[in-house]
Enzyme design. Structure first.
Site, PDB file in Angstrom:
ATOM      1  N   PRO A 143      23.355  19.752  58.567  1.00  0.00           N
ATOM      2  CA  PRO A 143      24.482  19.638  59.716  1.00  0.00           C
ATOM      3  C   PRO A 143      25.786  19.371  59.105  1.00  0.00           C
ATOM      4  CG  PRO A 143      23.294  17.619  59.830  1.00  0.00           C
ATOM      5  CD  PRO A 143      22.476  18.484  58.621  1.00  0.00           C
ATOM      6  N   CYS A 144      26.383  20.268  58.477  1.00  0.00           N
ATOM      7  CA  CYS A 144      27.590  20.039  57.635  1.00  0.00           C
ATOM      8  C   CYS A 144      28.972  19.720  58.744  1.00  0.00           C
ATOM      9  CB  CYS A 144      27.869  21.578  56.803  1.00  0.00           C
ATOM     10  SG  CYS A 144      27.915  23.097  57.709  1.00  0.00           S
TER      11      CYS A 144
END
Length: 189
Positions: A143-144
């Site tokens: 989940p950047c």
């Protein structure tokens, strides 16, 4: 004795309430995830330009589950992708450490590039952390979008739509980024 079917390589383009998304997988796990675009064709093109993406569309059970989870996420549900198998063959140790630290962030939880670098054992490398996240092949699962610049600023995002897409994903998770809303108008008494 029952045998578990082996993971086979393939890809899928899925329609969600926020647009068409794509995934590709190898025998080891997820290798690509394309965030929403307006057309099935553009997602298909983006997926197929990467080496290692199979033309097969046969879906092993874990991929069927992942597709359902992605659609649920797109519809606004709190989804945990931390158990999705990811194939990061060829990714260097620094990026692996950053990705591993990012995967520990929960739905709606954010941190800064500098703090993520520290959590990954690489304190003092926020720019390098940003570059590693910019090369993330499987956004959402890694989940950047949950990593922010210092001071609560949105920071960069290399997916289509750039930081606007990042901000929308965070808003779906209940995270507001940017200046506070204007003060409520007073009643004057």
């Amino acid at each position: 004795m029952e045998t578990t079917p082996s993971i086979t390589a393939g890809h899928a383009v899925l329609e969600t309430v926020i647009g068409f998304m794509g995934i590709a997988w190898s025998e080891k796990g997820l290798i690509r995830l394309c965030l929403p675009e307006r057309s099935r064709e553009s997602v298909e093109r983006r997926l197929m330009r990467h080496s290692g993406v199979s033309a097969s569309t046969a879906q092993p059970p874990w991929v069927v589950e992942l597709i359902a989870s992605i659609k649920a996420y797109a519809a606004g549900e709190d989804v945990d992708f931390s158990d999705v198998p990811v194939d990061l063959d060829g990714v260097d140790d620094f990026r692996l450490a950053i990705y591993d630290a990012a995967r520990k962030l929960s739905y709606g939880e954010t941190t800064t590039y500098g703090e993520l670098a520290k959590r990954a054992g690489h304190a003092g490398l926020p720019r390098e952390t940003g570059a590693a996240l910019g090369a993330n092949p499987v956004p959402l699962v890694i989940p950047c979008h949950r990593i922010l610049a210092a001071g609560g600023k949105i920071g960069g995002f290399s997916a289509p739509g750039g930081s606007v897409t990042k901000e929308k994903m965070l808003a779906m998770e209940g995270v507001r980024v940017g200046p506070p809303p204007p003060a409520q108008v007073s009643f004057g008494f």
